[in-house]
Write a protein that holds these residues in place. Structure first.
Motif, mmCIF file in Angstrom:
data_model
loop_
_atom_site.group_PDB
_atom_site.id
_atom_site.type_symbol
_atom_site.label_atom_id
_atom_site.label_comp_id
_atom_site.label_asym_id
_atom_site.label_seq_id
_atom_site.Cartn_x
_atom_site.Cartn_y
_atom_site.Cartn_z
ATOM 1 N N LYS A 12 0.864 -1.190 0.000
ATOM 2 C CA LYS A 12 0.000 0.000 0.000
ATOM 3 C C LYS A 12 0.890 1.226 0.000
ATOM 4 N N TYR A 13 0.367 2.333 -0.531
ATOM 5 C CA TYR A 13 1.107 3.589 -0.525
ATOM 6 C C TYR A 13 0.134 4.756 -0.554
ATOM 7 N N THR A 14 0.639 5.934 -0.274
ATOM 8 C CA THR A 14 -0.195 7.139 -0.298
ATOM 9 C C THR A 14 0.247 8.043 -1.437
ATOM 10 N N GLU A 15 -0.657 8.915 -1.818
ATOM 11 C CA GLU A 15 -0.310 10.017 -2.702
ATOM 12 C C GLU A 15 0.382 11.064 -1.829
ATOM 13 N N THR A 16 0.862 12.121 -2.434
ATOM 14 C CA THR A 16 1.560 13.175 -1.696
ATOM 15 C C THR A 16 0.622 13.836 -0.683
ATOM 16 N N ASP A 17 1.106 13.980 0.533
ATOM 17 C CA ASP A 17 0.391 14.627 1.626
ATOM 18 C C ASP A 17 1.463 15.144 2.584
ATOM 19 N N GLU A 18 1.065 15.786 3.647
ATOM 20 C CA GLU A 18 2.022 16.258 4.647
ATOM 21 C C GLU A 18 1.952 15.346 5.862
ATOM 22 N N PHE A 19 3.070 14.673 6.150
ATOM 23 C CA PHE A 19 3.152 13.762 7.286
ATOM 24 C C PHE A 19 4.212 14.202 8.285
ATOM 25 N N GLY A 20 4.582 15.463 8.236
ATOM 26 C CA GLY A 20 5.596 15.958 9.162
ATOM 27 C C GLY A 20 6.973 15.930 8.526
ATOM 28 N N LEU A 35 3.871 7.824 2.204
ATOM 29 C CA LEU A 35 4.092 6.652 3.037
ATOM 30 C C LEU A 35 3.913 5.408 2.178
ATOM 31 N N ALA A 36 4.588 4.335 2.542
ATOM 32 C CA ALA A 36 4.406 3.072 1.844
ATOM 33 C C ALA A 36 4.553 1.923 2.829
ATOM 34 N N ILE A 37 3.712 0.909 2.672
ATOM 35 C CA ILE A 37 3.814 -0.315 3.449
ATOM 36 C C ILE A 37 4.373 -1.369 2.505
ATOM 37 N N CYS A 38 5.505 -1.958 2.908
ATOM 38 C CA CYS A 38 6.227 -2.861 2.019
ATOM 39 C C CYS A 38 6.609 -4.149 2.733
ATOM 40 N N ASN A 39 6.951 -5.150 1.919
ATOM 41 C CA ASN A 39 7.306 -6.462 2.427
ATOM 42 C C ASN A 39 8.496 -6.996 1.644
ATOM 43 N N TYR A 40 9.491 -7.506 2.368
ATOM 44 C CA TYR A 40 10.660 -8.134 1.748
ATOM 45 C C TYR A 40 10.473 -9.651 1.708
ATOM 46 N N ASP A 41 10.634 -10.237 0.559
ATOM 47 C CA ASP A 41 10.684 -11.698 0.392
ATOM 48 C C ASP A 41 9.521 -12.450 1.026
ATOM 49 N N TYR A 46 6.138 -6.322 8.009
ATOM 50 C CA TYR A 46 5.851 -5.255 7.058
ATOM 51 C C TYR A 46 6.515 -3.965 7.521
ATOM 52 N N TYR A 47 7.134 -3.291 6.587
ATOM 53 C CA TYR A 47 7.781 -2.018 6.866
ATOM 54 C C TYR A 47 6.866 -0.879 6.462
ATOM 55 N N LEU A 48 6.757 0.102 7.342
ATOM 56 C CA LEU A 48 6.102 1.364 7.006
ATOM 57 C C LEU A 48 7.226 2.330 6.686
ATOM 58 N N PHE A 49 7.354 2.668 5.415
ATOM 59 C CA PHE A 49 8.383 3.594 4.979
ATOM 60 C C PHE A 49 7.836 5.016 4.962
ATOM 61 N N ALA A 50 8.562 5.929 5.574
ATOM 62 C CA ALA A 50 8.292 7.367 5.483
ATOM 63 C C ALA A 50 9.192 7.863 4.355
ATOM 64 N N HIS A 63 6.425 -3.768 11.434
ATOM 65 C CA HIS A 63 5.130 -4.159 11.987
ATOM 66 C C HIS A 63 4.809 -5.610 11.639
ATOM 67 N N GLY A 64 3.933 -6.220 12.420
ATOM 68 C CA GLY A 64 3.574 -7.619 12.237
ATOM 69 C C GLY A 64 2.513 -7.875 11.191
ATOM 70 N N SER A 65 1.806 -6.834 10.753
ATOM 71 C CA SER A 65 0.778 -6.992 9.728
ATOM 72 C C SER A 65 0.578 -5.666 9.005
ATOM 73 N N VAL A 66 -0.089 -5.739 7.865
ATOM 74 C CA VAL A 66 -0.421 -4.529 7.106
ATOM 75 C C VAL A 66 -1.331 -3.644 7.946
ATOM 76 N N GLU A 67 -2.315 -4.255 8.605
ATOM 77 C CA GLU A 67 -3.269 -3.495 9.420
ATOM 78 C C GLU A 67 -2.578 -2.779 10.565
#
Length: 85
Positions: A12-20, A35-41, A46-50, A63-67
């Motif tokens: 999952k990912y977001t469009e451009t917004d202000e997140f600080g 922001l993007a939620i990603c998974n390796y292999d 799951y990683y939440l990338f800023a 994180h342990g899950s997408v949710e």
């Protein structure tokens, strides 16, 4: 569609917004604009990338899950709603 960031599959990912911003130890500040939620292999984590506007990773949390990552983003960035793609 955004498919990969730093070798991780984008869930999952977001469009451009202000997140600080992120402030580094040297005092440099960079705006968090996506922001993007990603998974390796296909691992069970799951990683939440800023990221900046071009999806260059500025920081991450694990994180342990997408949710869980989505809930964390909502609380951490103090957004009532985040429009995930």
């Amino acid at each position: 569609m955004l498919e990969e960031i730093d070798g991780a599959k984008v869930i999952k990912y977001t469009e451009t917004d202000e997140f600080g911003f992120i402030e580094y130890e040297d005092g440099e500040k960079k705006d968090i604009l996506t922001l993007a939620i990603c998974n390796y292999d296909n691992k069970e984590e799951y990683y939440l990338f800023a990221c900046d506007k071009q999806f260059n990773v500025l920081g991450d949390t694990l994180h342990g899950s997408v949710e869980e990552a989505m809930d964390f983003a909502k609380r951490y960035y103090e957004k009532e709603m985040i429009d995930w793609k």
